[in-house]
Enzyme design. Sequence first.
Site, short mmCIF file in Angstrom:
data_model
loop_
_atom_site.label_atom_id
_atom_site.label_comp_id
_atom_site.label_asym_id
_atom_site.label_seq_id
_atom_site.Cartn_x
_atom_site.Cartn_y
_atom_site.Cartn_z
N GLY A 40 -15.60 10.76 -5.59
CA GLY A 40 -16.90 10.40 -6.16
C GLY A 40 -16.75 9.79 -7.55
N LEU A 43 -21.49 9.95 -12.51
CA LEU A 43 -21.24 10.39 -13.89
C LEU A 43 -20.15 11.45 -13.93
CD1 LEU A 43 -24.85 10.52 -15.35
CD2 LEU A 43 -23.05 8.87 -15.83
N HIS A 266 -40.36 15.42 -6.20
CA HIS A 266 -41.02 14.76 -7.32
C HIS A 266 -42.39 14.29 -6.87
CE1 HIS A 266 -41.65 11.99 -10.61
NE2 HIS A 266 -40.59 12.48 -11.20
N ARG A 330 -44.56 19.71 -11.93
CA ARG A 330 -44.16 18.95 -10.74
C ARG A 330 -44.38 19.69 -9.43
NH1 ARG A 330 -38.22 16.35 -12.22
NH2 ARG A 330 -39.01 14.82 -13.69
N GLU A 425 -24.01 17.18 -9.45
CA GLU A 425 -25.00 17.64 -8.48
C GLU A 425 -24.35 18.33 -7.28
OE1 GLU A 425 -27.79 14.59 -7.25
OE2 GLU A 425 -29.00 15.99 -6.06
#
Lengths: 639, 250
Positions: A40, A43, A266, A330, A425
């Site tokens: 991966g 970031l 979201h 949210r 994540e």
Amino acid sequence: MKLDAKIPSGPLEEKWSKHLNDVKLVSPNNKRKMHVIVVGTGLAGASASASLAELGYKVSTFCIQDSGRRAHSIAAQGGINAAKNYQNDGDSVYRLFYDTIKGGDYRSREANVYRLAHLSNNIIDQAVSQGVPFAREYGGYLANRSFGGAQVSRTFYARGQTGQQLLMGAYQSMMKMVNEGKINYYTRHEMMDVVVIDGVARGIITRDLVTGELTRHSADAVILATGGYGNVFYLSTNAKNSNVTATWRAHKRGAAFANPSFVQVHPTCIPVSGDYQSKLTLMSESLRNDGRVWVPRKAGDDRPPNQIPEEERYYYLEERYPSFGNLVPRDVASRNAKQVTDEGLGVGETGLAVYLDFRDAIARDGKDVISAKYGNLFDMYENISGENPYEVPMRIYPAVHYTMGGLWVDYNLMTTVPGLFALGEANFSDHGANRLGASALMQGLADGYFVIPFTIGDYLADAGVSTIDTSHEAFASVEKEVQERIDKILNVKGDRTVIDFHRTLGRIVWDNIGITRNEKDLKKAITEIQALREEFWQNVKVPGKATNYNKYLEFAHRVADFFELAELMAYDALDRGESCGCHLREEFQTPEGEAIRNDKDYAYVSAWEFKDLNGKLETELHKETLEFEFVEMKQRSYK
Amino acid sequence: MSQMTIHLKIWRQAGPDVKGAFENHTLDTVNEHMSFLEMLDVLNEELVVAGKEPFEFDYDCREGICGSCNLVINGRAHGPKRLTAACQLHMRNFKDGDSIVIEPARAAAFPVIKDLVVDRSAFDRIIAAGGYITVRTGSAPEANSIPVELEDSTFSFDYAACIGCGACVAACPNSSASLFTAAKLSHLNRLPQGEPEREKRVIAMVEQMEKEGFGDCSNFGECEAVCPKGISIASIAEMRRNYVKATIAG
């Protein structure tokens, strides 16, 4: 399986620095001999690759896209939090820590979250030096904005492209090390499995997505930085290639999967327009500052919105939450949107949308003021929907966009398989039951730049240089399993396409393990998932062959893994007999629909151990009890 | 919702060393809300169901930011809508009965992998050659110890917005990668952090670009016209000036 989080002792603010003094170091001479695999290039993966290569390790980095720069971190819009206190508004590492742990509804580890807040400042320094063009004030110093209801302005941002700019910084640092020959860089390569020998991760099997060739790679340690699993829902704001395959295959080789049912939805996304829909697009929730959310009071009212008179409009958030109105958090906004559409009050051609209306704001402030605030979002909406939101209310609907769950890791980011690490994540570590805005970028980069370079050394110093290479029989046997699975999936030659299966699975997961959950529906979902998975392996139709570029074959593997994960998500949601963060169990809420958290029985991380898959998923729950030594657990309240 | 009929002429090529050809398909279930790529998804589903091979094309975020998609639509990289990547293009930009030609982003330095998928790894190598600022993890000074004038910061950002899709190369009659390379140089060279490696960077990146087999820039300006992020061709002039200066000084 024994869960040891390995949290250092001592006061909260000294744990990390104490740990840094205690971790073992690897000599430069041995670093040169040690090979680390990073899967991966988002970031977390790009920052880890660059940092480990700079330290002198031999690094091999893999991504499924045609370039490391495409990873989905690139799509993050809003910003990245850091406790710099440049605004002199009283921010501190402690406050960022506290907001994050509270936002996660007390389902994350104190020590990890404090470390994250502590490292946040280093990330900004690193990124600025790399040339990341953060927003600045006239004087040339860095600007901040507030975000996600925090009482301080601590978010650094780069227009609406913060993820892109941070990723380019990490990617460029990684490419520099590629050029110096310190990183073997593999693009269009997918990790198909982890090779675990005597309980220790020793390498991976990859598939070249252009030629279909399988290759064995041995290593001293394997790092998975492969992102989240939001695409189990089929429709999400994730990139189309985002998937759970790497972490799921690791799970099946012994890595515990933690809190799989913790998924963030979201509230302000552009709704689905038809069956052909391939993904959902998020719009900044700042829109709710001026837009009013409503649906027609009468089910089936198909008049154009502007012809529905005021008294026939149901401003449900304003009516139900008089003090917060349209600005409820949210999860509450998402939940209520689902409720009114379930009642048949939804709008648009599919009935799965609510209005977000700027009529009153435009009348009050003028079109120019609204345009200055939201012009780019209005343009984006018009481009996708074909409707002008200055004249017609926007249609919005909630969408999945982040998964807090992931591989269980200890304080060193190591999974329950020694030598196998998970970053960003892909792990579960820092966001508890709900992630705050502008925290995902922070966590990915903290893990990659500033945590793993130290903690991996502690493991490698003990493990010593590995003498196992790809000639070990375990590599041949795992490669054979991978090949058999590829052949099996191609040879089903059924009638239903992969996309069709995925869409159907996504609908089951969304309806039953989505915004709200209850025991009856979760049990029904488990049966449906098992039946559909069974049908998948009997009736899937995968075109083409395994020896060239074949995206449908790639998807088939990923969807097969989503099927297994989906069942685990249901078990996890079923086990957690409380409502916390994004996880709302209908049985555990007040009459007003507020979450009832149960700290006495559920202040734990669920870590699931894979046992078997034979028609049904066999799995064992292990609990990591969360100790709160430094903060007091409080009930969140929106009233 | 009204349905449109769209006639498609799409490039089919089995592999890098095989001759390709156009294939004709007609889709009569297109609607205006579909994105261009969703329209191709629908075609591919029909092909799979009919036992035929789908067309391969690159995509990922479908939000216009990852730079994966790079279709040439009716002879124009990313299609008819300005400042819009192919994934953000919607079918309402076409009308019932239209014929659409879809080709890969062709260039000598972008060999075709399959159908509409090309190999853009040359871009990675141009960045690897010098498209970075050398700063070891952990060695950065306090962020606000490096003030950057707002004008420089804004200028730099306008070029940092490049998504590396390669539309500029596909549109250029010379298949030049000048806009891609120059954008990165303008991003990094304008910042105080990028100053120490300024000359080394321009030489390394320009020479890598030439080595990859991209053509030279003859100021056609097609690159700027198709760039989904509106990157300005002014950066190319600056790159050439700086390259000459750096090589003479060196």
